[in-house]
Design a protein around this motif. Structure first.
Motif, PDB file in Angstrom:
ATOM      1  N   VAL A   1       1.047  -1.202  -0.011  1.00 25.74           N
ATOM      2  CA  VAL A   1       0.131   0.032  -0.009  1.00 25.74           C
ATOM      3  C   VAL A   1       0.918   1.240  -0.106  1.00 25.74           C
ATOM      4  O   VAL A   1       1.795   1.381   0.659  1.00 25.74           O
ATOM      5  N   GLU A   2       0.512   2.236  -0.772  1.00 25.01           N
ATOM      6  CA  GLU A   2       1.115   3.377  -0.796  1.00 25.01           C
ATOM      7  C   GLU A   2       0.328   4.710  -0.546  1.00 25.01           C
ATOM      8  O   GLU A   2      -0.796   4.598  -1.285  1.00 25.01           O
ATOM      9  N   GLY A   3       0.572   5.502   0.204  1.00 28.18           N
ATOM     10  CA  GLY A   3      -0.399   6.748   0.406  1.00 28.18           C
ATOM     11  C   GLY A   3      -1.097   6.311   1.414  1.00 28.18           C
ATOM     12  O   GLY A   3      -1.725   5.317   2.072  1.00 28.18           O
ATOM     13  N   GLY A   4      -1.842   7.653   1.650  1.00 32.18           N
ATOM     14  CA  GLY A   4      -3.114   7.409   2.694  1.00 32.18           C
ATOM     15  C   GLY A   4      -4.427   7.812   2.251  1.00 32.18           C
ATOM     16  O   GLY A   4      -4.642   8.661   1.663  1.00 32.18           O
ATOM     17  N   PHE A   5      -5.164   6.616   2.319  1.00 27.85           N
ATOM     18  CA  PHE A   5      -6.547   6.793   1.640  1.00 27.85           C
ATOM     19  C   PHE A   5      -7.601   6.195   2.694  1.00 27.85           C
ATOM     20  O   PHE A   5      -7.253   5.277   3.354  1.00 27.85           O
ATOM     21  N   THR A   6      -8.706   6.312   2.347  1.00 24.46           N
ATOM     22  CA  THR A   6      -9.766   6.009   3.375  1.00 24.46           C
ATOM     23  C   THR A   6     -11.034   5.285   2.286  1.00 24.46           C
ATOM     24  O   THR A   6     -10.951   5.237   1.243  1.00 24.46           O
ATOM     25  N   HIS A   7     -11.642   4.688   3.029  1.00 20.77           N
ATOM     26  CA  HIS A   7     -12.972   3.839   2.288  1.00 20.77           C
ATOM     27  C   HIS A   7     -13.426   4.760   1.128  1.00 20.77           C
ATOM     28  O   HIS A   7     -14.119   5.897   1.546  1.00 20.77           O
ATOM     29  N   GLY A   8     -13.703   4.216   0.046  1.00 21.91           N
ATOM     30  CA  GLY A   8     -14.392   5.178  -1.069  1.00 21.91           C
ATOM     31  C   GLY A   8     -13.529   5.809  -1.767  1.00 21.91           C
ATOM     32  O   GLY A   8     -13.790   6.411  -2.657  1.00 21.91           O
ATOM     33  N   ASP A   9     -12.108   6.136  -1.522  1.00 24.90           N
ATOM     34  CA  ASP A   9     -11.391   6.975  -2.350  1.00 24.90           C
ATOM     35  C   ASP A   9     -10.904   6.155  -3.568  1.00 24.90           C
ATOM     36  O   ASP A   9     -10.785   4.903  -3.387  1.00 24.90           O
ATOM     37  N   ALA A  10     -10.378   6.725  -4.577  1.00 23.50           N
ATOM     38  CA  ALA A  10     -10.050   6.383  -5.795  1.00 23.50           C
ATOM     39  C   ALA A  10      -8.371   6.034  -5.595  1.00 23.50           C
ATOM     40  O   ALA A  10      -7.660   6.643  -5.097  1.00 23.50           O
ATOM     41  N   VAL A  11      -8.156   4.775  -5.983  1.00 22.79           N
ATOM     42  CA  VAL A  11      -6.719   4.499  -5.881  1.00 22.79           C
ATOM     43  C   VAL A  11      -6.290   3.831  -7.059  1.00 22.79           C
ATOM     44  O   VAL A  11      -7.221   3.548  -8.001  1.00 22.79           O
ATOM     45  N   GLU A  12      -4.821   4.007  -7.434  1.00 20.58           N
ATOM     46  CA  GLU A  12      -4.129   3.314  -8.495  1.00 20.58           C
ATOM     47  C   GLU A  12      -4.059   1.843  -8.024  1.00 20.58           C
ATOM     48  O   GLU A  12      -3.462   1.608  -7.006  1.00 20.58           O
ATOM     49  N   ILE A  13      -4.116   1.143  -9.070  1.00 23.25           N
ATOM     50  CA  ILE A  13      -3.482  -0.378  -8.772  1.00 23.25           C
ATOM     51  C   ILE A  13      -2.522  -0.839  -9.618  1.00 23.25           C
ATOM     52  O   ILE A  13      -2.502  -0.560 -10.882  1.00 23.25           O
ATOM     53  N   VAL A  14      -1.473  -1.092  -8.894  1.00 23.47           N
ATOM     54  CA  VAL A  14      -0.068  -1.210  -9.560  1.00 23.47           C
ATOM     55  C   VAL A  14       0.528  -2.387  -9.352  1.00 23.47           C
ATOM     56  O   VAL A  14       0.479  -3.083  -8.378  1.00 23.47           O
ATOM     57  N   THR A  15       1.159  -3.050 -10.547  1.00 25.99           N
ATOM     58  CA  THR A  15       1.875  -4.267 -10.357  1.00 25.99           C
ATOM     59  C   THR A  15       3.426  -3.959 -10.765  1.00 25.99           C
ATOM     60  O   THR A  15       3.635  -2.876 -11.492  1.00 25.99           O
ATOM     61  N   SER A  16       4.232  -4.820 -10.468  1.00 23.19           N
ATOM     62  CA  SER A  16       5.725  -4.663 -10.784  1.00 23.19           C
ATOM     63  C   SER A  16       5.895  -5.574 -11.941  1.00 23.19           C
ATOM     64  O   SER A  16       5.443  -6.710 -12.065  1.00 23.19           O
ATOM     65  N   THR A  17       6.565  -5.132 -13.131  1.00 30.24           N
ATOM     66  CA  THR A  17       6.837  -5.656 -14.380  1.00 30.24           C
ATOM     67  C   THR A  17       8.477  -5.714 -14.297  1.00 30.24           C
ATOM     68  O   THR A  17       9.110  -4.753 -13.836  1.00 30.24           O
ATOM     69  N   ASP A  18       9.088  -6.326 -15.408  1.00 30.27           N
ATOM     70  CA  ASP A  18      10.467  -6.347 -15.638  1.00 30.27           C
ATOM     71  C   ASP A  18      11.015  -4.774 -15.797  1.00 30.27           C
ATOM     72  O   ASP A  18      11.942  -4.294 -15.663  1.00 30.27           O
ATOM     73  N   ALA A  19       9.870  -4.039 -16.669  1.00 28.13           N
ATOM     74  CA  ALA A  19      10.223  -2.634 -17.055  1.00 28.13           C
ATOM     75  C   ALA A  19       9.880  -1.833 -15.977  1.00 28.13           C
ATOM     76  O   ALA A  19      10.263  -0.436 -16.113  1.00 28.13           O
ATOM     77  N   GLY A  20       9.438  -2.131 -14.846  1.00 32.68           N
ATOM     78  CA  GLY A  20       9.371  -1.336 -13.746  1.00 32.68           C
ATOM     79  C   GLY A  20       7.614  -1.414 -13.377  1.00 32.68           C
ATOM     80  O   GLY A  20       6.924  -2.123 -13.906  1.00 32.68           O
ATOM     81  N   PRO A  21       7.292  -0.386 -12.501  1.00 28.07           N
ATOM     82  CA  PRO A  21       6.009  -0.215 -11.941  1.00 28.07           C
ATOM     83  C   PRO A  21       4.938  -0.001 -13.392  1.00 28.07           C
ATOM     84  O   PRO A  21       5.376   0.700 -13.942  1.00 28.07           O
ATOM     85  N   GLU A  22       3.897  -0.883 -13.028  1.00 27.06           N
ATOM     86  CA  GLU A  22       2.841  -0.427 -14.061  1.00 27.06           C
ATOM     87  C   GLU A  22       1.547  -0.287 -13.420  1.00 27.06           C
ATOM     88  O   GLU A  22       0.966  -1.244 -12.833  1.00 27.06           O
TER      89      GLU A  22
END
Length: 185
Positions: free
Chosen positions: A111-132
Motif C-alpha cells: 500500500v502506498e499513500g493514505g486513503f480511506t474507504h471510497g477513495d480512488a486508488v491506482e492499482i499497480v503491479t511490478s514488471t520487468d520494465a518497472g511499476p505499471e
C-alpha cells in the motif's frame, strides 16, 4: 493511443506551457475512449472546418473505440483524483485484466499513500520494465486496513480487523482497467 505517439509529441517547450501537442493527444485519447472520433488539425489555416468538410485539410485522425467506456468509468478514470496506490502480485493483475475479477486482499502486496474507504486508488503491479499502473478504482477499505489484510484470504478479514464490511478490496464494478483505454480489453 500508443506510447510512441506520446513520445513523438515531445515535451512542452516551456515550464508554463499548457496547450502543447501532448495535451491535444491526451484530449483525443479521452474522446476516443468515449466513442468519439477525433481529429487534430492546424487551426490557423483559413476556414479549417470548410477545408475539413471538403477533404482538403490534413491532420491526425484518432478513431473512436469500438467498445467505448461507460460514462461512470470514463469519469472515474479522468476526473476523480487518486489518493494512493495498492500494489498487487502478477496473479491478481492477470485476474483483473483477463478474468474481469474484483481485487481480493490475497493479491495485494503493498500500500502506498493514505486513503480511506471510497477513495480512488491506482492499482499497480511490478514488471520487468518497472511499476505499471493497471487500473483505477474505489477502495472498500482505508490504507491502514488494506495493509493489515494484504496477502490474506477474504475469510480472514473479520478476524484481522474485527469487522468485514466487504470481502474484496476493490469491486470489479468500481474499477476501470487503464490499458482498456488503449485496447479492446
Amino acid at each position: 493511443i500508443d506510447e510512441a505517439v506520446y513520445a513523438m509529441a515531445g515535451k512542452a517547450r516551456s515550464a508554463v506551457a499548457t496547450g502543447g501537442m501532448r495535451t491535444k493527444i491526451e484530449a483525443a485519447e479521452k474522446a476516443t475512449g468515449r466513442g468519439i472520433t477525433t481529429m487534430i488539425v492546424n487551426g490557423t489555416k483559413a476556414d479549417p472546418l470548410e477545408q475539413l468538410r471538403a477533404g482538403s485539410l490534413h491532420g491526425t485522425l484518432f478513431r473512436r473505440m469500438d467498445d467505448p467506456l461507460a460514462a461512470r468509468k470514463h469519469w472515474m478514470l479522468h476526473a476523480v483524483p487518486t489518493s494512493g496506490r495498492i500494489w498487487v502480485d502478477a496473479g491478481a493483475a492477470r485476474a483483473l485484466r483477463e478474468d474481469g475479477a474484483s481485487l481480493l486482499p490475497s493479491g495485494v502486496t503493498g500500500v502506498e499513500g493514505g486513503f480511506t474507504h471510497g477513495d480512488a486508488v491506482e492499482i499497480v503491479t511490478s514488471t520487468d520494465a518497472g511499476p505499471e499502473v493497471i487500473a483505477k478504482g474505489f477502495t472498500q477499505y482505508g490504507s491502514r486496513d488494506v495493509s493489515r489484510i494484504r496477502g490474506r484470504h477474504s475469510d480472514a478479514i473479520a478476524e484481522i480487523l474485527g469487522h468485514a464490511p466487504a470481502d474484496i478490496v476493490v469491486h470489479r464494478d468500481e474499477l476501470v482497467l487503464l490499458d482498456r483505454t488503449r485496447s479492446s480489453a
